[in-house]
Design an enzyme around this catalytic site. Structure first.
Site, PDB file in Angstrom:
ATOM      1  N   GLU A 138      65.160  39.325 -20.774  1.00 41.12           N
ATOM      2  CA  GLU A 138      64.151  38.282 -20.646  1.00 41.12           C
ATOM      3  C   GLU A 138      64.895  37.025 -20.189  1.00 41.12           C
ATOM      4  OE1 GLU A 138      61.994  37.453 -24.248  1.00 41.12           O
ATOM      5  OE2 GLU A 138      60.848  35.858 -23.270  1.00 41.12           O
ATOM      6  N   ARG A 175      72.350  47.516 -32.287  1.00 39.99           N
ATOM      7  CA  ARG A 175      72.806  46.279 -31.647  1.00 39.99           C
ATOM      8  C   ARG A 175      74.286  46.070 -31.926  1.00 39.99           C
ATOM      9  NH1 ARG A 175      68.536  42.713 -30.842  1.00 39.99           N
ATOM     10  NH2 ARG A 175      69.868  40.921 -30.554  1.00 39.99           N
ATOM     11  N   LYS A 210      69.867  34.587 -28.530  1.00 37.98           N
ATOM     12  CA  LYS A 210      69.706  33.570 -27.491  1.00 37.98           C
ATOM     13  C   LYS A 210      69.090  32.296 -28.049  1.00 37.98           C
ATOM     14  CE  LYS A 210      67.810  36.547 -24.712  1.00 37.98           C
ATOM     15  NZ  LYS A 210      67.044  37.151 -23.614  1.00 37.98           N
TER      16      LYS A 210
HETATM   17  P1  ATP Z   1      68.205  37.890 -28.261  1.00 43.57           P
HETATM   18  O1  ATP Z   1      67.832  38.351 -29.625  1.00 43.57           O
HETATM   19  O2  ATP Z   1      69.585  37.415 -28.137  1.00 43.57           O
HETATM   20  O3  ATP Z   1      67.219  36.973 -27.636  1.00 43.57           O
HETATM   21  P2  ATP Z   1      66.940  39.985 -26.881  1.00 43.57           P
HETATM   22  O4  ATP Z   1      67.010  41.377 -27.346  1.00 43.57           O
HETATM   23  O5  ATP Z   1      65.689  39.254 -27.111  1.00 43.57           O
HETATM   24  O6  ATP Z   1      68.201  39.221 -27.414  1.00 43.57           O
HETATM   25  P3  ATP Z   1      66.641  40.586 -24.135  1.00 43.57           P
HETATM   26  O7  ATP Z   1      66.837  39.701 -22.979  1.00 43.57           O
HETATM   27  O8  ATP Z   1      65.281  41.027 -24.459  1.00 43.57           O
HETATM   28  O9  ATP Z   1      67.288  39.855 -25.364  1.00 43.57           O
HETATM   29  O10 ATP Z   1      67.627  41.820 -24.058  1.00 43.57           O
HETATM   30  C1  ATP Z   1      67.882  42.591 -22.924  1.00 43.57           C
HETATM   31  C2  ATP Z   1      68.463  43.906 -23.345  1.00 43.57           C
HETATM   32  O11 ATP Z   1      69.683  43.695 -24.060  1.00 43.57           O
HETATM   33  C3  ATP Z   1      67.536  44.629 -24.289  1.00 43.57           C
HETATM   34  O12 ATP Z   1      67.468  45.991 -23.907  1.00 43.57           O
HETATM   35  C4  ATP Z   1      68.170  44.471 -25.634  1.00 43.57           C
HETATM   36  O13 ATP Z   1      67.883  45.555 -26.459  1.00 43.57           O
HETATM   37  C5  ATP Z   1      69.657  44.371 -25.284  1.00 43.57           C
HETATM   38  N1  ATP Z   1      70.379  43.608 -26.303  1.00 43.57           N
HETATM   39  C6  ATP Z   1      70.121  42.351 -26.727  1.00 43.57           C
HETATM   40  N2  ATP Z   1      70.953  41.997 -27.713  1.00 43.57           N
HETATM   41  C7  ATP Z   1      71.779  43.045 -27.922  1.00 43.57           C
HETATM   42  C8  ATP Z   1      72.866  43.312 -28.829  1.00 43.57           C
HETATM   43  N3  ATP Z   1      73.280  42.404 -29.713  1.00 43.57           N
HETATM   44  N4  ATP Z   1      73.477  44.512 -28.748  1.00 43.57           N
HETATM   45  C9  ATP Z   1      73.082  45.428 -27.857  1.00 43.57           C
HETATM   46  N5  ATP Z   1      72.072  45.255 -26.992  1.00 43.57           N
HETATM   47  C10 ATP Z   1      71.420  44.078 -27.016  1.00 43.57           C
HETATM   48 MG    MG Z   2      63.833  39.826 -26.338  1.00 44.39          MG
END
Ligand code: ATP
Ligand code: MG
Length: 560
Positions: free
Chosen positions: A35, A261, A271
């Site tokens: 995102e 994760r 983020k």
């Molecule tokens: P955040 O919680 O930091 O905002 P998010 O999951 O909302 O992270 P996205 O941009 O939606 O961020 O994530 C893109 C991809 O990265 C998704 O498939 C998500 O599952 C993966 N991802 C995000 N954080 C992690 C993590 N700590 N370890 C492994 N994969 C991750």
């Molecule tokens: Mg997300």
């Protein structure tokens, strides 16, 4: 079946099995779906390495798709940074960059299809009522009084929503599944809501936006994704993912698989929190070298190879765990130990005057670029009458354990001559401002260890010519947080309370050997006896700036 050299994991085993059963016509297509509401962090690197790594080893494809269903929080700066980071890590996405918003027209059609099948309805409950009717883990949900609207009425209302004839919060489109389901995600989840916001890709074309849980499976299906890999928190969303794919007329049937994760101690990987650090000025932007963002690690001096290697060694499983920051640091240390050229930098300079060295005489000494790798060649280091050594490397008196310069004793200036300290000059406050010494011209490249009556050579220290060296600034970093789990806080506290007030120490007035004149940002060195350093983006010909990447040993940085 896999031709990969990467370590296997449960996802690769699933893919191997699918391929052996001839599923998906033997294709493997993955995607990385960020995102665009922030910069990527080390957790995303794990997902990137997994998705792109699988595509690489199965001769498949991996798409880069921005999940841009939320028009409010998303910005072009984030899109550009995400593309840059993925490329920098060394991966190539298949075809053009994609956006979930590319599919808004198709998604609208598929929502209409669900209405026509009696599987979706327009709900006119208020957002508060919807939340209340949804129930919770212990209370079953309650059906909305609008649940049984006719297909015609639903079609007309959904059109009104789309045509900007309703207000935000006045209505939503919901899937008609089961308000009694033990899985809350199946209690008539929302498919569309009204948001009168301009979208960075679609402008003002839409005032209704599809929800992530509706958009994601359909985007996967439209792109022909075979294995949709996401983190464990989406496990409970999988039944709805499958419901959407099953009940709409999309050709493909992607499957979702969840993995744990990546969590890293002494930092935060959210983020939202990282954005707070930036917005509140705790750090110097998203790429501050203390940030766990990919751009921060890059500015700190991490290499793409070290991050990929780290992600590989962390592995992929379904068990949640916290990885030690020391493991990430070890990955870059190993890489730089092998590949970084060596240089000498004096961080706390103290002048050493060699009294029997002729005024104005300069000698060019030859040093290896890398002591264990001859193919990296040699460098020239100028020696002059006055040089700087580190304050820490001199004492007026010390016992035998001090392997550096002591008044009356001898050390070797690295790659150069043996010198003996003969006197010190102090200022009015008694602080040593200069050391006087003599050198032995017969000691270049020769070991004087057993010279009779000379006393033992204490050690070898680094130095920089005072007249030929280059002034520079060195930034030393400590961990950004003082506790292993900064996100875990007591009532009334915030994660910002755990910020380490001493995470940055700027040393100005340092001196580096002149061979580093004109070095470009991101070039990495081992400063001998000090650690690994990288040229900062703010560095210029007139003012060199180096970021400390990591210390020479794991005890970094306090007690090396
Ligand atoms: P955040 O919680 O930091 O905002 P998010 O999951 O909302 O992270 P996205 O941009 O939606 O961020 O994530 C893109 C991809 O990265 C998704 O498939 C998500 O599952 C993966 N991802 C995000 N954080 C992690 C993590 N700590 N370890 C492994 N994969 C991750
Ligand atoms: Mg997300």
């Amino acid at each position: 079946m896999s031709e990969t050299k990467a370590p296997s994991n449960f996802i690769r085993q699933i893919i191997d099995r699918d391929l052996s059963e001839g599923k998906n016509d033997g294709q493997v297509v993955t995607r990385f779906p960020p995102e665009p509401n922030g910069y990527l962090h080390i957790g995303h690197a794990k997902s990137i390495c997994l998705n792109f790594g699988i595509a690489e080893s199965y001769q498949g494809a991996c798409n880069l798709r921005f999940d841009d269903t939320n028009p409010e929080k998303e910005e072009d700066e984030y899109i550009q940074s995400i593309k840059r980071d993925v490329e920098w890590l060394g991966f190539e996405w298949a075809g053009e960059v994609r956006f979930a918003s590319n599919y808004f027209d198709r998604l609208y059609e598929l929502a209409v299809e669900l209405i026509e099948k009696g599987l979706a309805y327009v709900d006119s409950l208020s957002p508060e009522q919807i939340a209340e009717y949804r129930g919770n883990f212990t209370t079953p949900g309650k059906e909305s009084p609008y649940r049984d609207r006719s297909v015609e009425e639903n079609l007309a209302l959904f059109e009104k929503m789309r045509d900007n004839q309703m207000e935000e919060g006045e209505a939503v489109l919901r899937a008609k599944i089961d308000m009694q389901s033990p899985n809350i995600n199946l209690r008539d989840p929302i498919l569309y809501r009204i948001r009168k916001k301009v979208h960075h890709q679609t402008g003002d074309k839409w005032v209704i936006y599809p929800m992530y849980d509706f958009t994601h499976p359909l985007s996967d299906a439209i792109e022909g994704i075979t294995h949709s890999l996401c983190t464990l928190e989406f496990e409970d969303h999988r039944p709805f993912y499958d419901w959407v794919v099953e009940n709409t007329s999309v050709a493909a049937s992607p499957r979702q698989y969840e993995f744990a994760r990546l969590n890293l101690n002494y930092t935060v990987t959210s983020k939202r929190k990282l954005k707070q650090l930036v917005d509140e000025g705790h750090v110097d932007g998203w790429d501050d070298p203390r940030m766990p963002t990919i751009s921060g690690l890059r500015r700190r001096g991490y290499t793409p190879a070290s991050i990929r290697h780290f992600c590989e060694s962390v592995g992929v499983s379904r068990a949640d765990s916290v990885v030690d920051m020391a493991m990430l640091e070890a990955a870059i240390r190993d890489d730089l130990n092998q590949h970084a050229p060596r240089a000498m930098c004096v961080m706390n300079p103290l002048k050493l005057v060699i009294e029997n060295w002729e005024e104005g005489k300069e000698e060019s000494l030859t040093a290896p670029v890398h002591p264990q790798n001859e193919t990296m060649g040699t460098r020239q280091v100028p020696m002059t009458r006055e040089v700087y050594i580190d304050k820490e490397d001199f004492r007026e008196e010390a016992n035998k354990k001090f392997k550096r310069l002591v008044l009356g004793d001898r050390v070797r200036l690295r790659y150069g001559y043996v010198v003996r300290a003969t006197d010190v000059v102090k200022d009015a406050s008694g602080e040593i401002v200069e050391i006087r010494c003599s050198y032995d011209p017969d000691t270049l490249g020769k070991n004087p260890e057993n010279d009779e009556g000379q006393g033992k050579l204490r050690g070898v220290i680094h130095w920089v010519s005072a007249s030929k060296g280059l002034p520079c600034e060195v930034r030393l970093y400590d961990r950004l947080f003082t506790v292993p789990n900064p996100g875990k806080v007591e009532e009334g506290q915030s994660f910002q309370d755990n910020i380490n007030p001493e995470s940055l120490k700027v040393l100005s007035g340092c001196w580096v050997e002149p061979g580093l004149r004109g070095v470009l940002a991101e070039i990495r060195y081992q400063f001998e006896r000090e650690g690994y350093f990288c040229v900062d983006k703010s560095s210029s010909e007139d003012k060199l700036v180096f970021n400390q990447t990591v210390g020479l040993r794991e005890s970094w940085p306090k007690d090396s």
